[in-house]
Write a protein that holds these residues in place. Structure first.
Motif, short mmCIF file in Angstrom:
data_model
loop_
_atom_site.label_atom_id
_atom_site.label_comp_id
_atom_site.label_asym_id
_atom_site.label_seq_id
_atom_site.Cartn_x
_atom_site.Cartn_y
_atom_site.Cartn_z
N GLU A 1 -3.25 5.66 -3.00
CA GLU A 1 -3.38 6.44 -3.70
C GLU A 1 -2.19 7.11 -4.58
OE1 GLU A 1 -3.26 10.09 -1.07
OE2 GLU A 1 -3.07 11.51 -2.32
N ALA A 2 -1.00 6.67 -4.04
CA ALA A 2 -0.01 6.80 -4.82
C ALA A 2 0.13 5.99 -6.22
CB ALA A 2 1.52 6.86 -4.00
N VAL A 3 -0.28 4.68 -5.93
CA VAL A 3 -0.31 3.84 -7.38
C VAL A 3 -1.45 4.35 -8.10
CG1 VAL A 3 -0.96 1.58 -7.83
CG2 VAL A 3 0.32 1.74 -5.80
N TYR A 4 -2.64 4.87 -7.78
CA TYR A 4 -3.64 5.23 -8.59
C TYR A 4 -3.43 6.46 -9.06
CZ TYR A 4 -5.79 0.91 -7.98
OH TYR A 4 -6.16 -0.82 -7.94
N SER A 5 -2.36 7.41 -8.68
CA SER A 5 -2.06 8.52 -9.18
C SER A 5 -1.27 8.40 -10.46
CB SER A 5 -1.46 9.39 -8.26
OG SER A 5 -0.18 9.15 -7.96
N SER B 1 0.52 -11.09 3.47
CA SER B 1 1.09 -9.93 4.19
C SER B 1 0.88 -8.71 3.79
CB SER B 1 2.71 -9.92 4.39
OG SER B 1 3.00 -10.05 2.97
N GLU B 2 0.98 -7.57 4.68
CA GLU B 2 0.49 -6.36 4.23
C GLU B 2 1.81 -5.26 4.45
OE1 GLU B 2 -4.05 -5.51 3.91
OE2 GLU B 2 -2.96 -4.19 5.38
N HIS B 3 2.16 -4.55 3.48
CA HIS B 3 3.26 -3.64 3.68
C HIS B 3 3.02 -2.22 3.44
CE1 HIS B 3 5.89 -7.34 3.82
NE2 HIS B 3 4.75 -7.96 2.93
N ARG B 4 3.01 -1.30 4.27
CA ARG B 4 2.42 0.18 3.95
C ARG B 4 3.53 1.14 3.73
NH1 ARG B 4 -2.51 2.73 4.54
NH2 ARG B 4 -3.61 0.79 5.25
N TYR B 5 3.74 2.00 2.72
CA TYR B 5 4.72 3.07 2.61
C TYR B 5 4.09 4.46 2.42
CZ TYR B 5 7.98 -0.69 1.23
OH TYR B 5 8.76 -2.02 1.35
N ASP B 6 4.52 5.44 2.99
CA ASP B 6 3.98 6.65 2.87
C ASP B 6 5.09 7.29 1.82
OD1 ASP B 6 3.55 9.43 2.74
OD2 ASP B 6 3.21 9.67 4.90
N VAL B 7 4.56 7.68 0.65
CA VAL B 7 5.61 8.05 -0.48
C VAL B 7 6.16 9.50 0.17
CG1 VAL B 7 4.46 6.49 -2.07
CG2 VAL B 7 3.71 9.03 -1.94
N ARG B 8 5.61 10.19 0.51
CA ARG B 8 5.83 11.44 1.01
C ARG B 8 7.24 11.74 1.76
NH1 ARG B 8 -0.40 12.54 3.09
NH2 ARG B 8 0.35 10.51 3.96
N THR B 9 7.38 10.46 2.51
CA THR B 9 8.37 10.37 3.37
C THR B 9 9.77 9.48 2.47
OG1 THR B 9 7.85 8.59 4.43
CG2 THR B 9 7.31 10.60 5.41
N MET B 10 9.48 9.21 1.52
CA MET B 10 10.25 8.20 0.81
C MET B 10 11.35 9.28 -0.14
SD MET B 10 8.07 5.14 -0.58
CE MET B 10 9.14 4.16 -1.22
N ILE C 1 0.91 -1.24 0.11
CA ILE C 1 0.10 -0.01 0.05
C ILE C 1 0.92 1.26 0.08
CG2 ILE C 1 -2.04 1.25 1.16
CD1 ILE C 1 -1.87 -1.44 2.87
N PHE C 2 0.60 2.08 -0.99
CA PHE C 2 1.66 3.44 -1.09
C PHE C 2 0.41 4.51 -0.81
CE2 PHE C 2 4.10 0.39 -3.34
CZ PHE C 2 5.46 0.63 -3.11
N ASP C 3 0.46 5.12 0.59
CA ASP C 3 -0.11 6.30 0.69
C ASP C 3 0.43 7.55 0.14
OD1 ASP C 3 -2.36 4.65 2.10
OD2 ASP C 3 -0.97 4.68 3.91
N GLY C 4 -0.46 8.71 0.24
CA GLY C 4 0.01 9.93 -0.28
C GLY C 4 0.43 10.28 -1.62
N ALA C 5 0.45 11.43 -1.93
CA ALA C 5 0.79 11.77 -3.40
C ALA C 5 2.31 11.92 -3.51
CB ALA C 5 0.11 13.40 -3.57
#
Lengths: 430, 189
Positions: free
Chosen positions: A204-208, A262-271, A167-171
């Motif tokens: 959100e990041a994937v679908y953007s 398994s689930e793996h969550r990333y916040d792309v704003r901090t990558m 899961i990639f959160d954020g813009a």
């Protein structure tokens, strides 16, 4: 069920499938190319007879792309074998070298030609066949024997994979690309972190992302050992597909209660921008940690990093500047190669930007991504240190086992080409 | 599938990808023509960097210079053996060189499938890290029925993971023979 389980169930004529069970499924499309096509045809004829017909000529796609621009006579012979087979079988989807139909890299060409359709099942004789999963379909790579069995029967046995969810959160910030996201995942779970499993990308990041960028995510599922990568379809998917084919398709989605391994969550704003250091795709480092590493050459190309948007990203950085190391530009397909001439960035074509920057321009094919014959454009021949938008950096991958390859996004590769050392694209993006 | 296989071990490390097993420049040769297919035996494992060829000491080519056949019967490897590309040329090359089985801690999925469906090699998974218990040149005996590996030179014996469902394909010979036995495709032409 997950999207992967649902597609496998429907192609097995079943209501349900469970991870771990072996099932026989019907294949919608079989794709092969010049390296694995000829031996596949040999096995097909050995097993089904010299005069046997493929199970469905409309479902066999033959796209020579690996060893095209070479003087190697064995390579030419192999393309000729495909040509003969396509004639014998009256295959409508043969993209012959030296004709206007020639496309280049199969995984990108499958999308351009409308063979990637949500809900479908596509098998190819190439590990990066997982790329097609960006279209909400099941796709995976197999060897010649499995492909020959499909050629004769339209069927293959598959073990239903467990699904890992990413899961990639954020813009997505402008200095990051899908390549950074997938290199981060591979670095975190390792080159065998998804072996036998599906990798489903959401958030959100994937679908953007555009379809081209989504293809970068699913393309490198195999670098984590994944059986398939998949992104459920949305309106972006449907629009892309409808522009390229009238064929029917059915959108499939994971159930709300689907079971994940398994689930793996990333916040792309901090990558941050990342690279894979030599000699493994999971040898992750932030670009900022390896900045200043001396380079001999840069390479932008392949199914992973040779799509039009990869070149648009590189051009954003190279516009009005000059590279200081040998920088190879190899479009994945002929369609992209032509688009480089008419896609403008600030009134200048991408092709013009690259030429003015001093880049070396190649022709649509797999090129030096996997080394290949000695005369392959951009192939490593010695102890080169290379930064590349391609997908693998195991010893010898780009031709010489003495060379060292860093994998990175097109933005990072372009920024590094300007300085001759690994460079964070944030330092040159305005 | 023979019930007992005996021969010398060739030991390599982790994440030996298919480019190391058979470098891409060699994939142009026919797998059918005898004069070309033997080249796969010559170049098998030639992409492994010299220091990793034949552990622990390294610098032992799998196939001797100017030869087409290897003296080694077993490849003993670490994790994720055969990762990378889908090229069936990889298990084909090992078999063409004369290898009969691979004993690895784990395999990449497509390589494993290819070894089984093409009937090229028997891919056993070990439980212990055998690359630190077996040296290149050690004489091994593999009992494929009991899934047991004996190192005759060191007097060690190791239990391997059972082959599971794929044993039926290996017993049949390859996926075509298996599919015919199961009635999934017609008998051979």
């Amino acid at each position: 069920m997950t999207i992967t389980e649902k597609i496998l169930a429907s192609h097995a004529g079943r209501q349900r499938v469970t991870p771990g069970e072996n099932i026989w499924v019907d294949v919608d499309i079989l794709m092969t190319h010049d390296v694995c096509g000829p031996p596949t045809v040999d096995i097909f004829k050995r097993e089904f007879g010299e005069d046997a017909r493929v199970w469905d000529a409309n479902r066999v796609v033959v796209m020579p792309d690996h060893y095209i621009f070479t003087a190697n006579h064995h390579a030419h012979r192999n393309v000729q074998l495909l040509r003969t087979f396509a004639q014998e079988q009256s295959l409508p989807h043969f993209y012959d070298v030296g004709t206007p139909r020639y496309k280049g890299v199969c995984h990108v060409a499958l999308a351009e030609e409308g063979f990637n359709r949500p809900g479908s099942l596509l098998i190819g004789t190439d590990s990066h066949t997982c790329t097609s999963g960006a279209f909400g379909m099941f796709s995976t790579g197999v060897g010649n024997t499995d492909a020959a069995l499909i050629m004769g029967t339209g069927k293959i046995w598959l073990r239903v994979p467990d699904t890992m969810r990413f899961i990639f959160d954020g813009a997505l910030p402008p200095y990051l690309m899908a390549k950074d996201l997938i290199l981060a995942v591979i670095g975190d779970i390792g080159c065998d972190g998804a072996t036998y499993r599906a990798m489903e990308f959401v958030g959100e990041a994937v679908y953007s992302l555009s379809m081209q960028e989504r293809m970068t995510l699913t393309n490198m599922a195999i670098e984590a050992g994944g059986k398939n990568g998949v992104i459920a379809p949305d309106e972006v998917t449907v629009r892309y597909v409808r522009e390229r084919t009238d064929a029917p398709f059915e959108e499939v989605y994971s159930d709300a209660g689907a079971r994940y391994y398994s689930e793996h969550r990333y916040d792309v704003r901090t990558m941050e921008p990342v690279v894979a250091k030599p000699h493994r795709p999971d040898n992750k480092a932030k670009v900022s940690e390896v900045a200043g590493t001396r380079l001999d050459r840069a390479y932008v190309g392949s199914c992973t990093g040779g799509k039009l948007e990869d070149f648009e990203a590189a051009a954003r950085i190279l516009k009005g500047r000059e590279v200081v190391i040998d920088t190879y530009i190899v479009p994945a397909t002929t369609e992209i190669g032509r688009a480089l001439h008419h896609t403008m960035h600030d009134d200048e074509s991408l092709h013009g930007i690259f030429e003015s920057a001093g880049c070396l321009m190649g022709q649509a094919s797999c090129g030096a991504c996997l080394g290949g014959p000695k005369d392959t454009f951009g192939r490593n021949m010695g102890h080169e240190v290379v930064i590349s938008t391609t997908n693998r950096n195991f010893p010898g991958r780009m031709g010489s086992k003495q060379a060292s390859v860093y994998l990175a996004s097109p933005l990072t590769v372009a920024a590094s080409a300007l300085s001759g050392v690994i460079t964070d694209p944030r330092t040159v993006l305005c | 599938m023979d019930s007992v296989i005996r021969g010398e071990a060739y030991v390599v490390g982790d994440a030996i990808d298919t480019d190391q097993i058979i470098p891409a420049e060699h994939l142009v040769y026919s797998l059918k023509r005898p004069d070309e297919r033997r080249l796969y035996g010559r170049y098998a494992m030639s992409g492994v960097p010299a220091s990793g060829q034949g552990l622990p000491q390294g610098h032992v080519p799998f196939t001797a210079l100017d030869s087409f056949r290897s003296r080694f019967t077993f490849v003993v490897a670490g994790t994720n053996f055969g990762c990378g590309s889908s090229r069936e040329h990889a298990p084909f090359a090992l078999a063409e060189a004369g290898a009969r089985a691979v004993i690895a801690e784990s395999y990449a999925r497509i390589f494993f499938r290819n070894t089984v469906d093409g009937g090229f090699l028997i891919p056993f998974e070990c439980i212990e890290r055998l690359i630190s218990r077996i040296q290149t040149g050690d004489m091994l005996e593999l009992d494929t029925v009991q899934a047991r590996l004996t190192n005759e030179d060191r007097g060690d014996s190791f239990t391997l993971r059972p082959l599971g469902d794929v044993a039926r394909i290996l017993q049949a010979g390859d996926v075509f023979a298996y599919a015919r036995q199961a009635g999934l495709i017609p008998m051979a032409p």
